[in-house]
Design a protein around this motif. Structure first.
Motif, PDB file in Angstrom:
ATOM      1  N   UNK A  56       8.510   4.776  -1.638  1.00  0.00           N
ATOM      2  CA  UNK A  56       7.137   4.256  -1.632  1.00  0.00           C
ATOM      3  C   UNK A  56       7.093   2.880  -0.994  1.00  0.00           C
ATOM      4  N   UNK A  57       8.024   2.015  -1.361  1.00  0.00           N
ATOM      5  CA  UNK A  57       8.061   0.671  -0.772  1.00  0.00           C
ATOM      6  C   UNK A  57       8.326   0.767   0.729  1.00  0.00           C
ATOM      7  N   UNK A  58       9.231   1.632   1.132  1.00  0.00           N
ATOM      8  CA  UNK A  58       9.533   1.807   2.554  1.00  0.00           C
ATOM      9  C   UNK A  58       8.312   2.325   3.309  1.00  0.00           C
ATOM     10  N   UNK A  59       7.548   3.225   2.688  1.00  0.00           N
ATOM     11  CA  UNK A  59       6.351   3.743   3.361  1.00  0.00           C
ATOM     12  C   UNK A  59       5.281   2.663   3.485  1.00  0.00           C
ATOM     13  N   UNK A  60       5.186   1.772   2.486  1.00  0.00           N
ATOM     14  CA  UNK A  60       4.247   0.653   2.585  1.00  0.00           C
ATOM     15  C   UNK A  60       4.620  -0.288   3.724  1.00  0.00           C
ATOM     16  N   UNK A  61       5.897  -0.540   3.868  1.00  0.00           N
ATOM     17  CA  UNK A  61       6.370  -1.385   4.964  1.00  0.00           C
ATOM     18  C   UNK A  61       6.032  -0.730   6.302  1.00  0.00           C
ATOM     19  N   UNK A  62       6.235   0.567   6.408  1.00  0.00           N
ATOM     20  CA  UNK A  62       5.930   1.278   7.650  1.00  0.00           C
ATOM     21  C   UNK A  62       4.442   1.190   7.971  1.00  0.00           C
ATOM     22  N   UNK A  63       3.591   1.322   6.957  1.00  0.00           N
ATOM     23  CA  UNK A  63       2.143   1.203   7.173  1.00  0.00           C
ATOM     24  C   UNK A  63       1.762  -0.198   7.633  1.00  0.00           C
ATOM     25  N   UNK A  64       2.347  -1.198   7.022  1.00  0.00           N
ATOM     26  CA  UNK A  64       2.050  -2.586   7.416  1.00  0.00           C
ATOM     27  C   UNK A  64       2.501  -2.843   8.845  1.00  0.00           C
ATOM     28  N   UNK A  65       3.696  -2.382   9.196  1.00  0.00           N
ATOM     29  CA  UNK A  65       4.193  -2.582  10.555  1.00  0.00           C
ATOM     30  C   UNK A  65       3.337  -1.835  11.572  1.00  0.00           C
ATOM     31  N   UNK A  66       2.892  -0.655  11.209  1.00  0.00           N
ATOM     32  CA  UNK A  66       2.025   0.117  12.095  1.00  0.00           C
ATOM     33  C   UNK A  66       0.701  -0.614  12.310  1.00  0.00           C
TER      34      UNK A  66
END
Length: 76
Positions: A56-66
């Protein structure tokens, strides 16, 4: 913490300081055995401290970077 416990105090009063020291040494050795052998990444630390799965944390980081790359592309 163990050295200041009531049980440790009582054993010292009973003259069993050697016994409590052996228990402290055993506890510290076990803690070292159970400690992670590798350093955690910042994502793993955030996930652990927040009580969230790493994914979940990794997916949040991916969304922020996107989102960041989208905003950067718009302003360029």
């Amino acid at each position: 913490m163990i050295r200041r416990s009531f049980a440790a105090y009582r054993k010292r009063q009973e003259g069993k300081a050697e016994w409590i020291e052996s228990r402290i040494d055993a506890a510290l050795a076990r803690r070292d055995e159970l400690a992670p052998k590798q350093d955690l990444t910042w994502l793993e630390r955030v996930a652990a401290s927040a009580g969230l799965p790493y994914e979940i944390v990794a997916s949040l980081v991916a969304l922020i970077e996107e989102e960041r790359s989208t905003v950067t592309a718009r302003t360029a």
